[in-house]
Motif scaffolding. Structure first.
Motif, PDB file in Angstrom:
ATOM      1  N   ALA A   1      16.768  -4.659  11.915  1.00 34.64           N
ATOM      2  CA  ALA A   1      17.627  -3.716  11.170  1.00 34.64           C
ATOM      3  C   ALA A   1      18.394  -2.863  12.073  1.00 34.64           C
ATOM      4  O   ALA A   1      19.580  -2.566  11.907  1.00 34.64           O
ATOM      5  N   GLY A   2      17.677  -2.468  13.193  1.00 30.58           N
ATOM      6  CA  GLY A   2      18.629  -1.676  14.227  1.00 30.58           C
ATOM      7  C   GLY A   2      19.744  -2.504  14.978  1.00 30.58           C
ATOM      8  O   GLY A   2      20.653  -1.894  15.212  1.00 30.58           O
ATOM      9  N   GLU A   3      19.582  -3.945  14.918  1.00 33.34           N
ATOM     10  CA  GLU A   3      20.636  -4.697  15.648  1.00 33.34           C
ATOM     11  C   GLU A   3      21.540  -5.061  14.377  1.00 33.34           C
ATOM     12  O   GLU A   3      23.121  -5.273  14.960  1.00 33.34           O
ATOM     13  N   LEU A   4      21.572  -4.864  13.315  1.00 34.32           N
ATOM     14  CA  LEU A   4      22.122  -5.445  12.495  1.00 34.32           C
ATOM     15  C   LEU A   4      23.357  -4.113  12.013  1.00 34.32           C
ATOM     16  O   LEU A   4      23.204  -3.184  12.439  1.00 34.32           O
ATOM     17  N   ALA A   5      24.302  -4.721  11.409  1.00 33.18           N
ATOM     18  CA  ALA A   5      25.261  -3.574  10.777  1.00 33.18           C
ATOM     19  C   ALA A   5      24.973  -2.756   9.855  1.00 33.18           C
ATOM     20  O   ALA A   5      23.495  -2.818   9.400  1.00 33.18           O
ATOM     21  N   ASP A   6      25.445  -1.635   9.527  1.00 35.99           N
ATOM     22  CA  ASP A   6      24.931  -0.542   8.520  1.00 35.99           C
ATOM     23  C   ASP A   6      24.661  -1.151   7.341  1.00 35.99           C
ATOM     24  O   ASP A   6      25.275  -2.265   6.915  1.00 35.99           O
ATOM     25  N   ASP A   7      23.648  -0.587   6.599  1.00 33.46           N
ATOM     26  CA  ASP A   7      23.229  -1.241   5.407  1.00 33.46           C
ATOM     27  C   ASP A   7      23.094  -2.441   5.215  1.00 33.46           C
ATOM     28  O   ASP A   7      23.655  -3.356   4.421  1.00 33.46           O
ATOM     29  N   PRO A   8      22.195  -3.402   6.022  1.00 33.26           N
ATOM     30  CA  PRO A   8      21.729  -4.866   6.193  1.00 33.26           C
ATOM     31  C   PRO A   8      20.913  -5.078   4.923  1.00 33.26           C
ATOM     32  O   PRO A   8      20.264  -4.583   4.399  1.00 33.26           O
ATOM     33  N   ALA A   9      21.128  -6.457   4.719  1.00 31.31           N
ATOM     34  CA  ALA A   9      20.285  -7.120   3.927  1.00 31.31           C
ATOM     35  C   ALA A   9      19.272  -8.309   4.336  1.00 31.31           C
ATOM     36  O   ALA A   9      19.760  -8.838   5.194  1.00 31.31           O
ATOM     37  N   LEU A  10      18.274  -8.433   3.677  1.00 29.36           N
ATOM     38  CA  LEU A  10      17.336  -9.539   3.944  1.00 29.36           C
ATOM     39  C   LEU A  10      17.058 -10.425   2.888  1.00 29.36           C
ATOM     40  O   LEU A  10      16.408  -9.944   1.958  1.00 29.36           O
TER      41      LEU A  10
END
Length: 467
Positions: free
Chosen positions: A436-445
């Motif tokens: 999540a820290g690498e993903l863009a803001d407000d990410p989804a899985l």
């Protein structure tokens, strides 16, 4: 040690003499007979088609001290095998060189075999009808090269009646010989499970069938010498042909039920996985989970059965409905992804999605019949940028097949969502907080198979969706 066959090589004198005696004794209108296991193991076996079914079969017989000829029309495959490279990823480089086994593209070598086992692909065409072109081509080649007294066993998945109605006439036309008198036929459905070390050739009961009782016993004796789990003698070739497609049609139907259930419960805002876990506490509830249905068997075999059944005037509606349900799942996965992106307040045409796992099942690299391609196609219709990563699949082949960029080294940097499509074991230890820290803001899985714990995903700051 692997042998590279040349046109000048010949069989050893004692093997050649034994083969001649075996074939001569069978060319009298009766089926082949073996007095003991020693005479069976003196046989030469040719496996036609060296894919994920044929190669393990050839290696299995070679390990059991048979002389084996592996024949394939694909020169690249044969060249790699001759160099000692496992082309399936399921065996090992050492395994394919274990025993008296030769790999060749020379069809004249087929004539040296007492038994020819045909294990070629049987796909469906664009109209979901069985394509027997590979079987017919293989039968033409085998028929033109085999000697009298040869026994031919078809292992390819087919609909009931194919061996007698398609294979035998082609063999007779190509050879000028008569089945049941000059040569003999049997059918044994393959049960190979790529990526499953616990259910290899030796570990799964082998169903065998043949044109008469004598040939049946002969073929059964052959397979019993390599299959530790034993052999089931089917009462007819048609029963054996049908059992293969029914095995996978049943699985397709059961998976369709839970797939439809998951979609219905999603519309009710009820946790489908929790429902299955609760229902699974009953002793007779069958444990199936929703997901994409890819591969070479489950999405294909029901069409073989339905095709033959329709020819006889009966449409198996339940079987066909199951296929329709499972074919709709990629659209549902794409819809779940779009909903997740909307929930994260993302603009679709500016969104980037990383797909983890491009193969059709965990632990393998086969992308040829992976349904994730259908999901990607839908996402791209919304101008969503999709990339992929798979630790097993060939990157160049994946790029060409799916039309997307494929990472060689896994990076989550800047993506708006991650789709866990194929739950390879390598993904089980993902640190979701780090991801999540690498993903863009407000990410989804988007967790297609429900592999990840929803609470852990939520704690990591991921909007979570699953089937």
């Amino acid at each position: 040690m692997t042998t590279i066959i040349s046109d000048t090589e010949t069989q050893a004198d004692d093997r050649e003499s034994d083969q001649h005696a075996r074939k001569s004794s069978s060319h009298d209108g009766t089926a082949l007979e073996h007095s003991n296991a020693q005479s069976t193991r003196a046989a030469t076996i040719c496996v036609v088609g060296l894919g994920y079914v044929g190669l393990p079969l050839a290696v299995g017989f070679a390990r059991s001290n048979y002389r084996v000829i592996g024949y394939d029309v694909d020169g690249v495959t044969v060249d790699r095998l001759q160099k000692g490279v496992d082309t399936t990823g399921d065996l090992s480089d050492d395994a394919i060189q274990d025993g008296d086994i030769s790999y060749t593209t020379d069809p004249t070598e087929i004539g040296a075999a007492d038994y020819v086992i045909i294990a070629v692909p049987t796909p469906i065409d664009d109209d979901d009808r069985p394509d027997l072109g590979y079987v017919e081509s293989a039968a033409t080649t085998v028929g033109s090269k085999m000697d009298p007294g040869t026994t031919i066993v078809l292992e390819s998945t087919v609909y009931p009646g194919t061996t007698r109605e398609t294979l035998v006439p082609v063999l007779e036309d190509a050879s000028g010989l008569t089945a049941g008198t000059d040569f003999f036929v049997g059918y044994s459905p393959e049960r190979a499970t790529p990526g499953d070390e616990e259910h290899g050739l030796e570990d799964v009961v082998k169903v065998v069938s043949a044109q008469n009782e004598s040939v049946l016993e002969d073929v059964a004796t052959l397979y019993e010498s390599v299959v530790d789990a034993g052999v089931h003698r089917a009462p007819s070739i048609e029963v054996a042909e049908a059992c293969k497609v029914v095995e996978n049609a049943q699985r397709d139907l059961n998976i369709a039920f839970v797939n439809e259930l998951s979609m219905a419960l999603d519309n009710m805002d009820v946790d489908g996985q929790a429902v299955l876990e609760a229902a699974g506490t009953k002793w007779n509830f069958h444990d199936y989970r929703p997901g994409l249905v890819g591969g070479h068997c489950i999405p294909v075999d029901p069409y073989f059965f339905a095709y033959r059944s329709a020819r006889e005037g009966f449409d198996p509606e339940l079987m066909q409905t199951s296929r329709q349900v499972n074919e709709s799942v990629p659209d549902h996965v794409a819809e779940q992804t779009i909903k997740a992106l909307n929930q994260c307040h993302k603009t679709l045409r500016d969104s980037r999605v990383l797909v983890l796992g491009l193969a059709y099942k965990p632990g393998v690299g086969d992308i040829r019949s992976s349904k994730i391609g259908n999901v990607i196609d839908v996402l791209r219709e919304y101008d969503i940028d999709v990339e992929g990563f798979d630790p097993f699949a060939d990157d160049d082949a994946a790029r060409e097949s799916f039309g997307i960029e494929v990472q060689e080294r896994l990076s989550f940097e800047g993506f708006d969502a991650v789709m866990l499509a194929t739950p390879h074991a390598e993904f089980e230890q993902l640190d979701l907080e780090a991801v999540a820290g690498e993903l863009a803001d407000d990410p989804a899985l988007i967790d297609v198979t429900g592999t990840v714990d929803e609470d852990i995903a939520a704690d990591a700051g991921l909007v979570y969706r699953r089937l």
